[in-house]
Design a protein around this motif. Structure first.
Motif, PDB file in Angstrom:
ATOM      1  N   LEU A   5      34.015  26.638  19.849  1.00  0.00           N
ATOM      2  CA  LEU A   5      33.972  25.298  19.279  1.00  0.00           C
ATOM      3  C   LEU A   5      32.553  24.922  18.865  1.00  0.00           C
ATOM      4  N   TYR A   6      32.447  24.253  17.718  1.00  0.00           N
ATOM      5  CA  TYR A   6      31.168  23.680  17.304  1.00  0.00           C
ATOM      6  C   TYR A   6      31.341  22.176  17.179  1.00  0.00           C
ATOM      7  N   LEU A   7      30.591  21.427  17.976  1.00  0.00           N
ATOM      8  CA  LEU A   7      30.618  19.979  17.891  1.00  0.00           C
ATOM      9  C   LEU A   7      29.306  19.516  17.280  1.00  0.00           C
ATOM     10  N   PRO A   8      29.335  18.798  16.158  1.00  0.00           N
ATOM     11  CA  PRO A   8      28.108  18.410  15.458  1.00  0.00           C
ATOM     12  C   PRO A   8      27.093  17.771  16.391  1.00  0.00           C
ATOM     13  N   GLY A   9      25.852  18.238  16.285  1.00  0.00           N
ATOM     14  CA  GLY A   9      24.775  17.683  17.084  1.00  0.00           C
ATOM     15  C   GLY A   9      24.635  18.284  18.463  1.00  0.00           C
ATOM     16  N   GLN A  10      25.550  19.193  18.831  1.00  0.00           N
ATOM     17  CA  GLN A  10      25.498  19.752  20.180  1.00  0.00           C
ATOM     18  C   GLN A  10      25.169  21.240  20.206  1.00  0.00           C
ATOM     19  N   SER A  11      25.663  21.983  19.209  1.00  0.00           N
ATOM     20  CA  SER A  11      25.524  23.436  19.280  1.00  0.00           C
ATOM     21  C   SER A  11      24.280  23.965  18.600  1.00  0.00           C
TER      22      SER A  11
ATOM     23  N   VAL B 298      39.674  28.650   7.762  1.00  0.00           N
ATOM     24  CA  VAL B 298      38.385  28.135   8.254  1.00  0.00           C
ATOM     25  C   VAL B 298      38.579  26.741   8.847  1.00  0.00           C
ATOM     26  N   ARG B 299      38.197  26.575  10.081  1.00  0.00           N
ATOM     27  CA  ARG B 299      38.373  25.293  10.759  1.00  0.00           C
ATOM     28  C   ARG B 299      37.254  24.328  10.375  1.00  0.00           C
ATOM     29  N   CYS B 300      37.544  23.048  10.453  1.00  0.00           N
ATOM     30  CA  CYS B 300      36.612  22.007  10.015  1.00  0.00           C
ATOM     31  C   CYS B 300      35.249  22.104  10.688  1.00  0.00           C
ATOM     32  N   ASP B 301      35.223  22.375  11.994  1.00  0.00           N
ATOM     33  CA  ASP B 301      33.943  22.407  12.706  1.00  0.00           C
ATOM     34  C   ASP B 301      33.109  23.618  12.320  1.00  0.00           C
ATOM     35  N   LEU B 302      33.761  24.710  11.914  1.00  0.00           N
ATOM     36  CA  LEU B 302      33.008  25.883  11.472  1.00  0.00           C
ATOM     37  C   LEU B 302      32.283  25.591  10.159  1.00  0.00           C
TER      38      LEU B 302
ATOM     39  N   SER C  34      43.398  25.494  19.649  1.00  0.00           N
ATOM     40  CA  SER C  34      44.225  25.245  20.828  1.00  0.00           C
ATOM     41  C   SER C  34      44.327  23.745  21.071  1.00  0.00           C
ATOM     42  N   ASP C  35      45.261  23.359  21.922  1.00  0.00           N
ATOM     43  CA  ASP C  35      45.424  21.930  22.237  1.00  0.00           C
ATOM     44  C   ASP C  35      44.134  21.342  22.805  1.00  0.00           C
TER      45      ASP C  35
ATOM     46  N   LEU D 143      39.140  17.929  21.767  1.00  0.00           N
ATOM     47  CA  LEU D 143      37.686  17.766  21.681  1.00  0.00           C
ATOM     48  C   LEU D 143      37.251  17.458  20.252  1.00  0.00           C
ATOM     49  N   LEU D 144      37.892  18.101  19.279  1.00  0.00           N
ATOM     50  CA  LEU D 144      37.558  17.843  17.877  1.00  0.00           C
ATOM     51  C   LEU D 144      37.920  16.407  17.493  1.00  0.00           C
TER      52      LEU D 144
END
Length: 647
Positions: A74-80, A113-117, A154-155, A160-161
């Motif tokens: 998972l990539y959460l903006p501002g955290q990774s 491609v997922r939104c956070d990627l 995943s759920d 988290l997203l």
């Protein structure tokens, strides 16, 4: 491929604008062929990435995670990816050069491609290009069909997203992408299928319009006890890996002939997950096989089905049918797949591929069955579809659309409404695309906007000034009293640059905006040309006169090691930004065109690494080359700084 208006429109948008593009279309509409043609002809610095290893190898690119050095998950903006994270300094010189000179980023199979990627990509590109523009100002070309395979979340990941503000896991939920005015172009002409009845049926499945007639037509191909002969060349498409593996192993074991195993040659870096076929490929005479590579001589193609007739130590003979339906025996030798990385030419800035690993093997796999997932992008003449356990959006549509004709299709399980899953979000999104297709008038406006944006970027001092202000603020906070004279000098410089470069640059950009509409092209706009030439001369002289001494002098002596290393990193970035700005002004002083600008941008990005090295002459020498007389002029602000240094 016959030209069509939609393909030409997509090409012109990719070639002559900087607008982000989502190129979509039903299966078989020529998206992959378009990409290959574009890469052969574009003058932009482009790379291709894809979400999976197999997709990347097929597209001639690299995976998103490997190119951008992103950890799985998972990539959460501002955290990774933080400003001072190790990742920022982990890129090689070659990778940084590519990132800084990149004009066009192609993302194939965007549906997966997922939104956070996509937001993680934005974070990296902003670091190495324009910090204030989505994706650093790099143009995106996103290719795929959202009615095909979807991103995995995943759920727990989706919760988290959602908490981070995402509305959908699909790529268009990206927070960075939503800040851009991207356009979508849909290809509608289907090349894979020629039968309009079958095309209409596939469209109904794709859009989840399963009326009674569609279901009846589709289920007319339901044959529960169908057992084709080995020479008919049917391949079964299954929803799960274990189903395909069980079928292939059972059918191979039942053959009475002797097995022969071919071992692949793997050299360098070639991840096992990207192997296009088995590293230890066991075949028998009589085995049904599928080619997994295109032959340069066009004897076979990726997805072609045949039957093994002869095996030797190094070669396999496969009997297929040619275009006229006649039997054809093909000698198959080992072929090589290449795993590549992108590198840049230090002088020209050209982006090219460097082979970092190879995989050599007979380009076949046993093919009584294959998963629907692995079939994406392939075309078959005859297939049996077992989609009774379909579990994801688009899976049934992908399977059905692999076949050229309805007559070549057999269903081993009936198709019902509950296995044809289409996401309502995607159906709504696709309808919006269809209603908002760009036209020639919009293209003309976007081409002018590209000229506007490119010209303004030459005279935009916000990125350079932001880095200067950051260095000064960091120095003011961290340096001791002994270094305060340097800090005060830097503050005076900043104030002068804000007034004479940044503020004037903003005014000059406003003038460009007003002059752009006076003609349909830059070449016809004589007023704009004259203004750009004058502006180029002013900013080249002012920039070098104000900043060159400061850049050349560098930082003062700093006792604290941690502070020194941090300031050195930031000052090096400032030097790079300054070098790129002055060199770009020099390279475009003789006249502007998009080709000139993109070539110059790539070249100066390569040259910026010479800062601080033996032989580096700095921006002042470059300015003298462009205008020897004017660079001798000294301003009051420059005199104040010299006096402070002398004190």
């Amino acid at each position: 491929m016959t030209k069509n208006k939609e393909l030409e429109l997509a090409f012109n948008y990719a070639q002559y604008t900087q607008r982000n593009i989502f190129l979509t279309g039903k299966a078989g509409t020529g998206k992959t062929t378009f990409l290959r043609n574009l890469l052969r002809t574009t003058h932009k610095r482009a790379i291709v990435v894809a979400p999976t290893g197999v997709a990347a190898i097929n597209a001639g690119g690299v995976t998103i995670h490997s190119f951008f050095q992103l950890a799985p998950g998972l990539y959460l903006p501002g955290q990774s990816i933080q400003r001072d994270s190790k990742m920022r300094y982990g890129f090689s010189k070659h990778k940084i050069n590519i990132l800084r000179s990149l004009d066009l980023l192609v993302i194939d199979e965007i549906s997966m491609v997922r939104c956070d990627l996509l937001d993680a990509i934005d974070d990296v590109l902003r670091r190495y290009q324009d910090h204030f523009k989505p994706f650093g100002g790099v143009q995106l070309l996103m290719i795929g069909d959202l009615q095909q395979l979807a991103p995995v979340a995943s759920d727990e990941e989706w919760q988290l997203l959602q908490a981070a503000g995402y509305q959908t896991p699909y790529f268009f939920g990206s927070q960075a992408l939503q800040k851009t005015n991207y356009t979508a172009i849909e290809l509608t002409h289907v090349y894979r299928q020629a039968d309009q009845t079958f095309i209409d049926l596939l469209n109904n499945v794709r859009d989840n319009r399963l009326d009674a007639t569609t279901l009846a037509t589709l289920n007319s191909r339901y044959k529960p006890n169908f057992r084709p002969s080995d020479d008919e060349g049917y391949i079964t498409l299954t929803t799960h890996n274990y189903q395909a593996n069980d079928i292939n192993q059972h059918r191979l074991m039942m053959l009475p002939t002797e097995p022969h195993t071919y071992t692949a040659g793997v050299n360098g870096d070639f991840p096992e997950a990207s192997y296009p076929t088995d590293a230890h490929l066991t075949l028998k005479i009589g085995a049904q096989v599928m080619f997994c590579k295109n032959d340069p001589n066009r004897l076979y193609y990726n997805g072609k089905i045949g039957r093994v007739t002869q095996l030797t130590a190094n070669d396999v003979w496969v009997e297929c049918t040619d275009e006229n339906g006649q039997p054809q025996d093909i000698q198959v030798s080992p072929q090589e797949w290449q795993n590549t990385k992108y590198v840049t030419d230090e002088k020209s800035g050209e982006i090219s591929e460097e082979v970092i690993g190879t995989f050599s093997q007979i380009p076949l796999r046993t093919a009584w069955a294959i998963t629907i997932h692995k079939s994406q992008g392939l075309t078959f003449d005859r297939c049996i579809i077992n989609a009774g356990q379909a579990f994801s959006f688009g899976q049934v549509y992908v399977a059905l659309s692999r076949c050229r004709t309805l007559e070549g299709l057999v269903l081993s399980t009936p198709i019902t409404g509950n296995v044809v899953m289409s996401d309502p979000t995607i159906i709504s999104y696709n309808h919006a695309i269809q209603e908002n297709q760009p036209d020639d008038k919009q293209l003309a406006n976007d081409r002018l906007a590209c000229i506007d944006r490119t010209l303004c970027s030459i005279f935009d001092y916000l990125p350079l000034m932001t880095q200067l202000r950051y260095v000064v603020r960091l120095a003011d906070e961290k340096l001791t009293r002994a270094n305060k004279p340097w800090v005060e000098q830097a503050k005076l410089l900043t104030a002068d640059c804000e007034q004479q470069l940044e503020a004037v640059g903003q005014t000059f950009q406003a003038q460009i905006h007003r002059l752009i509409p006076l003609a349909t092209t830059y070449e016809e706009n004589t007023q704009l040309q004259e203004r750009v030439k004058k502006g180029n001369q002013y900013f080249l002289v002012k920039t070098t006169h104000l900043m060159d001494d400061f850049i050349q002098a560098g930082l003062p002596d700093i006792d604290n090691k941690v502070t020194r290393e941090r300031l050195e990193r930031e000052f090096e970035l400032l030097k790079q930004d300054y070098s790129i700005k002055t060199r770009l002004l020099v390279r475009t002083a003789g006249g502007f065109s998009l080709d000139t600008y993109w070539n110059a941008k790539a070249e100066v990005t390569m040259q910026e690494s010479a800062i601080g090295q033996p032989g580096y002459s700095g921006g002042k020498t470059a300015a003298k080359t462009a205008s020897a007389k004017t660079t001798k002029t000294k301003t009051a602000a420059g005199a104040r700084r010299r006096k402070k240094r002398e004190e």
